[in-house]
Design a protein around this motif. Sequence first.
Motif, short mmCIF file in Angstrom:
data_model
loop_
_atom_site.label_atom_id
_atom_site.label_comp_id
_atom_site.label_asym_id
_atom_site.label_seq_id
_atom_site.Cartn_x
_atom_site.Cartn_y
_atom_site.Cartn_z
N CYS A 1 13.71 -11.53 20.26
CA CYS A 1 12.63 -12.26 20.93
C CYS A 1 11.28 -11.53 20.96
N ALA A 2 11.16 -10.39 20.28
CA ALA A 2 9.87 -9.69 20.27
C ALA A 2 9.22 -9.68 18.89
N TRP A 3 9.86 -10.32 17.90
CA TRP A 3 9.20 -10.45 16.59
C TRP A 3 8.02 -11.40 16.75
N PRO A 4 6.87 -11.12 16.14
CA PRO A 4 6.60 -10.18 15.05
C PRO A 4 6.10 -8.81 15.50
N PHE A 5 6.25 -8.48 16.78
CA PHE A 5 5.81 -7.18 17.28
C PHE A 5 6.91 -6.12 17.19
N HIS A 6 8.09 -6.54 16.78
CA HIS A 6 9.23 -5.64 16.64
C HIS A 6 10.06 -6.13 15.46
N LYS A 7 10.71 -5.22 14.78
CA LYS A 7 11.53 -5.58 13.63
C LYS A 7 12.60 -6.57 14.05
N SER A 8 12.75 -7.63 13.27
CA SER A 8 13.74 -8.66 13.57
C SER A 8 15.15 -8.19 13.22
N ASP A 9 16.11 -8.65 14.00
CA ASP A 9 17.50 -8.31 13.75
C ASP A 9 18.12 -9.12 12.62
N TYR A 10 17.42 -10.14 12.16
CA TYR A 10 18.00 -11.00 11.15
C TYR A 10 16.89 -11.55 10.25
N GLY A 11 17.29 -12.10 9.13
CA GLY A 11 16.32 -12.69 8.20
C GLY A 11 15.64 -11.64 7.34
N PRO A 12 14.71 -12.07 6.51
CA PRO A 12 13.98 -11.15 5.63
C PRO A 12 13.23 -10.09 6.43
N ILE A 13 13.15 -8.90 5.90
CA ILE A 13 12.41 -7.81 6.55
C ILE A 13 10.93 -8.02 6.27
N GLY A 14 10.19 -8.33 7.29
CA GLY A 14 8.75 -8.57 7.14
C GLY A 14 7.92 -7.50 7.82
N VAL A 15 6.64 -7.67 7.77
CA VAL A 15 5.71 -6.75 8.40
C VAL A 15 5.70 -6.99 9.90
N THR A 16 5.82 -5.92 10.68
CA THR A 16 5.67 -6.05 12.13
C THR A 16 4.21 -5.84 12.48
N LEU A 17 3.74 -6.54 13.49
CA LEU A 17 2.34 -6.53 13.87
C LEU A 17 2.14 -5.84 15.21
N GLY B 1 0.75 -18.96 11.43
CA GLY B 1 -0.46 -19.23 10.67
C GLY B 1 -0.13 -19.92 9.36
N SER B 2 -1.15 -20.34 8.66
CA SER B 2 -0.95 -21.03 7.38
C SER B 2 -0.31 -20.09 6.37
N GLY B 3 0.52 -20.66 5.52
CA GLY B 3 1.21 -19.87 4.50
C GLY B 3 2.41 -19.11 5.01
N ALA B 4 2.91 -19.44 6.20
CA ALA B 4 4.04 -18.72 6.77
C ALA B 4 5.29 -18.85 5.91
N LEU B 5 6.04 -17.76 5.83
CA LEU B 5 7.31 -17.71 5.12
C LEU B 5 8.32 -16.99 6.01
N PRO B 6 9.59 -17.12 5.75
CA PRO B 6 10.56 -16.34 6.53
C PRO B 6 10.24 -14.85 6.47
N GLY B 7 10.04 -14.24 7.63
CA GLY B 7 9.69 -12.83 7.70
C GLY B 7 8.20 -12.55 7.62
N TYR B 8 7.41 -13.58 7.43
CA TYR B 8 5.95 -13.45 7.33
C TYR B 8 5.31 -14.48 8.24
N THR B 9 4.46 -14.02 9.16
CA THR B 9 3.90 -14.89 10.19
C THR B 9 2.97 -15.96 9.65
N GLY B 10 2.41 -15.74 8.47
CA GLY B 10 1.31 -16.56 8.01
C GLY B 10 0.00 -15.89 8.36
N LYS B 11 -1.08 -16.54 8.08
CA LYS B 11 -2.41 -15.97 8.27
C LYS B 11 -2.72 -15.77 9.74
N VAL B 12 -3.05 -14.54 10.10
CA VAL B 12 -3.49 -14.22 11.46
C VAL B 12 -4.69 -13.29 11.36
#
Length: 311
Positions: A192-208, A263-274
């Motif tokens: 529940c803290a993604w995208p500010f913390h690494k997610s426990d599941y899904g693609p490994i994305g950038v944390t913000l 944001g626009s362009g979001a993908l699993p593990g990627y928030t989209g444009k911010v």
Amino acid sequence: MASCLPSPPLALAFSLLLIFPLALGTKPATAPVLAYHGGDLLTGKIDLALMWYGRFGNSQKKVIRSFIKSLNYDGGANYEPQVSSWWQIVGSYQSFAGSKSKRSSGNGIKVQIVSQVSDPSFSLGKVVTVDFVKLLVQKATAGKPNTLAVIFTSRQVTASNLCLGKCSEHGVIGTQPYILVGNPESECPGTCAWPFHKSDYGPIGVTLQPPNGNIGVDSMVIHFASGLAGAVTNPFKTGFFQLGTKKDHELVEAATACPGVFGSGALPGYTGKVLVDPANGGAFNAHGLKGKKFLVPAIWNPKTSSCWTPM
């Protein structure tokens, strides 16, 4: 001046698009369509009765109160995009509810805090069960009618049903609607803290970085926003929703229809444009009261039947 968070590498983005064709603004075959089921929505003026259960710092409370005040705040052209634009999408559900909806005036849904109660001594213990939620709602509202109770629990508290597939909940006790939001920083940051913390599941994305410098409270803003959108558009489970899967039995609602999209362009593990605040590196997609910055979740737009974000 804020800068934009760069998109993922082109090759990665292209390969992910082949697997997950979920660009913002599109409507894939599996996209949820929220139907109106004939019940009332919350409209007009919404009075919030807040309960701070556990230990909250003044700065944490201030962030959440600022977000609430931002819902109806117009900062002008210098503060685009705005939280109030997100809130207007929530308010737009009224016009798609037909004559059975309790229409508000054309000025939108006004939200205000009418009371606050703190319980820093954990009077009901540090595990909040379903039965305890009822007691906290009663304590928050003090029996005052026509309020929406909002229970915030601190990082030391385990809240019933949270972290297990959902990060906030809303419901009704008798005729009293409520929202329950926990601080996930200690209990379930990977859920529940993604995208500010690494997610426990899904693609490994950038944390913000969180926009207000606190993983817990900035995550709580996201989940409070989600819970508030659900409480307004489906307060009695008879408004806008789609039935969930047989596995989770959860209703798909205004904000939960667009998980992980900011944001626009979001993908699993990627928030989209911010946007990124150069002052502290915090990621955000909406301005609020007096230039405050927040990351708000995408919301299902009933006009376009697709996910919408401020960016």
